[in-house]
Design a protein around this motif. Structure first.
Motif, PDB file in Angstrom:
ATOM      1  N   ARG A 142       0.815  -1.215   0.000  1.00  0.00           N
ATOM      2  CA  ARG A 142       0.000   0.000   0.000  1.00  0.00           C
ATOM      3  C   ARG A 142       0.848   1.265   0.000  1.00  0.00           C
ATOM      4  O   ARG A 142       0.616   2.181  -0.797  1.00  0.00           O
ATOM      5  N   LEU A 153       2.623   1.734  -3.302  1.00  0.00           N
ATOM      6  CA  LEU A 153       1.664   2.129  -4.334  1.00  0.00           C
ATOM      7  C   LEU A 153       1.271   3.594  -4.165  1.00  0.00           C
ATOM      8  O   LEU A 153       1.209   4.351  -5.145  1.00  0.00           O
ATOM      9  N   GLU A 154       1.028   3.994  -2.928  1.00  0.00           N
ATOM     10  CA  GLU A 154       0.621   5.376  -2.687  1.00  0.00           C
ATOM     11  C   GLU A 154       1.724   6.352  -3.104  1.00  0.00           C
ATOM     12  O   GLU A 154       1.463   7.374  -3.748  1.00  0.00           O
ATOM     13  N   LEU A 176       2.046   6.370  -6.938  1.00  0.00           N
ATOM     14  CA  LEU A 176       0.887   7.030  -7.533  1.00  0.00           C
ATOM     15  C   LEU A 176       0.991   8.541  -7.385  1.00  0.00           C
ATOM     16  O   LEU A 176       0.741   9.295  -8.338  1.00  0.00           O
ATOM     17  N   GLN A 179      -3.965   3.987 -10.583  1.00  0.00           N
ATOM     18  CA  GLN A 179      -5.196   4.612 -10.082  1.00  0.00           C
ATOM     19  C   GLN A 179      -6.300   3.572  -9.906  1.00  0.00           C
ATOM     20  O   GLN A 179      -7.049   3.603  -8.924  1.00  0.00           O
ATOM     21  N   ASP A 212      -5.734   0.316  -9.371  1.00  0.00           N
ATOM     22  CA  ASP A 212      -5.341  -0.511  -8.222  1.00  0.00           C
ATOM     23  C   ASP A 212      -5.685   0.177  -6.909  1.00  0.00           C
ATOM     24  O   ASP A 212      -6.130  -0.465  -5.949  1.00  0.00           O
ATOM     25  N   TRP A 213      -5.468   1.467  -6.876  1.00  0.00           N
ATOM     26  CA  TRP A 213      -5.776   2.203  -5.647  1.00  0.00           C
ATOM     27  C   TRP A 213      -7.284   2.214  -5.382  1.00  0.00           C
ATOM     28  O   TRP A 213      -7.724   2.035  -4.234  1.00  0.00           O
ATOM     29  N   LEU A 215      -8.193  -1.065  -4.155  1.00  0.00           N
ATOM     30  CA  LEU A 215      -7.765  -1.205  -2.768  1.00  0.00           C
ATOM     31  C   LEU A 215      -8.753  -0.500  -1.840  1.00  0.00           C
ATOM     32  O   LEU A 215      -9.080  -1.008  -0.760  1.00  0.00           O
ATOM     33  N   GLU A 216      -9.214   0.672  -2.275  1.00  0.00           N
ATOM     34  CA  GLU A 216     -10.145   1.418  -1.454  1.00  0.00           C
ATOM     35  C   GLU A 216     -11.482   0.697  -1.321  1.00  0.00           C
ATOM     36  O   GLU A 216     -12.116   0.720  -0.269  1.00  0.00           O
TER      37      GLU A 216
END
Length: 553
Positions: free
Chosen positions: A187, A190-191, A194, A328, A330-331, A334-335
């Motif tokens: 996470r 990725l953050e 991104l 974006q 994937d995020w 994830l959310e």
């Protein structure tokens, strides 16, 4: 159905060619005549272990060729297709097996070489052999569940469909759970990636545009001096264009004085037009190649950062916008992943409940069918001199780890041969004769469920006679309706039921013994049955009894 059997140089058989018909075929002969040799020969064709001891003494090899009519057996057709074996409609399926005296063997199906394992698979579909040492067919518990389902017309297809849906739901849940677990572990990375990419904002085709503009500006820097000199040549009061225009004015005043002066004026006009065009193109080129140190620095810094990001993420520069979109997505996943996994979890539990409900209904149907099958088999035992025996269809639940598309039950046929004794599998407590009669009782009870097109019973009447033998013969004849059943028998009551009678006899010239087989006509059948009734000397009473047996079937 077995159509023919050709044997060469096998044990005591030198050469033998047999044809078979549908219905009940009986094989008789004195003890030691070689009835088992025919079964050994057919066993070879069905993929049994090849033994050099089967080769007739003095011969180089033994050969067996079995011809079958496969009918519309879907399993046989699929097996032949999967192994690229051609089978012409209406033509016999030929299985050939040869055994050399040195122990080697070869197998062929329709003249195509195959393995003994393939013969065994094919043979299991074409022939059922039930004998004292048989460990396949009805004796093997692996097939009991399918037999019970067929007998009870149980809905296995519905359970199989529910099983597939449940397993698909389980796979979807597992994949989503693993994906979100992996995403959670990454996470922070990725953050960061991104945010970095989003802040940079890569655009489609940007690398090529930046590189092109940078190259043009670098050219402008290199050509700026030359361009300045060229502009000085064209511009000002002493520039080329100004001199051309002055010359044109002077020539214009005198051009009418001579034709050549007029032509010179026309040429000068063209030169001024071309010079104007050249100046315009020089000005456009100068604007395109304008050198701006600040802009060049911006271009190089942007291009450097873009290529550094591409190397970091191991993609081409032009693919950075696509990478940003994936990050974006994937995020976003994830959310919202928790909600998706929860939904898939509910779906898999619902699918499991549907499977359990269908499997429970199948278990109930199997239990009911088991009771009916028990009654049907028990009704056949007393006439077969097994009146003290009991038969039970065991239907018991499996551990969840063993559930499958066929449900969640273990099914096995059990017997108890004596009052008070425990139930146990057929193979463990039945003697040879009892085992064959149990199989016959099962076959009669399951008659509508079918099986292989050819069934063989080896000495099913061993140790019985009289009314029991008659009951066995009657049931064998009933089973043979619409199919082919071959029986090796010592019982005249069974032999009298046959629609085809093969007599196996051994002869000797004092040095070599040979086994032969011949098909009996009506008179021959009567004489053979009389021999079976009386022994070595055939009496008139035996012939009369043979007549009565033949007339009574």
């Amino acid at each position: 159905m077995l159509l023919s059997l050709a044997i060469r140089d096998l044990v005591l058989i030198e050469a033998l060619d047999l044809d078979f018909r549908a219905g009940l075929g009986v094989l008789t002969g004195e003890t030691g005549a070689g009835k088992s040799i025919l079964l050994d020969a057919l066993g070879l064709a069905m993929g049994a272990r090849a033994d050099s001891g089967l080769v007739r003494q003095g011969a180089e090899r033994a050969l067996v060729i079995a011809g079958f009519d496969p009918g519309d057996h879907a399993g046989v057709a699929a097996l032949l297709h999967d192994n690229d074996i051609a089978q012409e409609p209406g033509e016999p399926l030929l299985i050939r097996r040869q055994v050399r005296a040195d122990g080697g063997s070869r197998a062929f199906v329709n003249d195509q070489p195959v393995s003994a394992a393939l013969l065994r698979d094919l043979g299991a579909m074409l022939v059922e052999i039930h004998g004292q040492h048989d460990d396949r067919g009805l004796i093997n518990p692996k097939g009991h569940r399918d037999l019970l389902d067929s007998f009870g017309r149980c809905d296995v297809a519905g359970v199989a469909a529910a099983w597939r849906e449940w397993q698909a739901a389980e796979r979807a849940f597992t994949a989503a759970s693993e994906a979100i677990e992996s995403a959670m572990r990454d996470r922070e990375l990725l953050e960061h990636n991104l945010e970095e990419l989003a802040a940079f904002g890569p655009q489609p085709g940007e690398e090529e545009e930046l590189a092109g503009e940078r190259a043009a500006m670098q050219k402008g820097e290199r050509l700026s001096g030359d361009l300045a000199e060229l502009f000085e040549t064209f511009e000002g009061s002493k520039g080329a264009l100004a001199l051309l225009r002055g010359a044109a004015r002077k020539l214009g005043r005198i051009a009418e004085e001579h034709p050549l002066l007029d032509q010179a004026m026309e040429a000068l006009d063209r030169a001024m037009i071309e010079a104007d065009d050249a100046e315009a193109k020089l000005r456009a080129a100068s604007e395109a190649l304008t050198y701006d140190a600040v802009r060049l620095d911006e271009l190089e810094r942007r291009l450097f950062d873009l290529r550094a990001l591409a190397r970091k993420h191991n993609v081409a520069g032009d693919l950075l916008p696509d990478l940003l979109k994936r990050m974006q997505a994937d995020w976003a996943a994830l959310e919202s992943g928790g909600a998706n996994v929860a939904e898939l979890d509910r779906a898999r539990h619902k699918a499991r409940e549907a499977y359990v409900a269908a499997a429970d209904a199948l278990s109930a149907a199997r239990a009911k069918a088991g009771i009916a099958l028990d009654a049907a088999v028990m009704a056949e035992l007393k006439p077969l001199k097994l009146d003290a025996a009991r038969f039970r269809t065991l239907v018991e639940p499996l551990d969840e780890a063993r559930w499958g598309a066929s449900g969640k039950d273990h099914v096995e046929f059990l017997i108890s041969t004596n009052p008070g004794s425990d139930f146990a599998p057929l193979m463990k407590i039945a003697s040879g004769g009892e085992l064959s009669r149990f199989i016959l009782a099962l076959k009669v009870a399951l008659a509508e469920q079918g099986g292989a097109a050819t069934m063989i019973f080896d000495e099913i009447d061993r140790g019985v006679g009289g009314a029991v033998a008659s009951a066995i013969g009657e049931r064998l004849a009933r089973l043979a309706r619409g199919t082919q059943l071959l029986v090796v028998t010592h019982s005249p009551q069974v032999a009298a039921r046959g629609s085809q009678h093969l007599l196996i006899a051994k002869t000797s010239d004092g040095t070599v013994a040979r086994t032969g087989v011949r098909t009996l006509d009506d008179a021959g059948r009567k004489e053979e049955i009389a021999r079976m009734l009386s022994g070595a000397e055939i009496t008139p009473e035996a012939r009369a009894q043979a007549d009565r047996l033949l007339e009574g079937v």
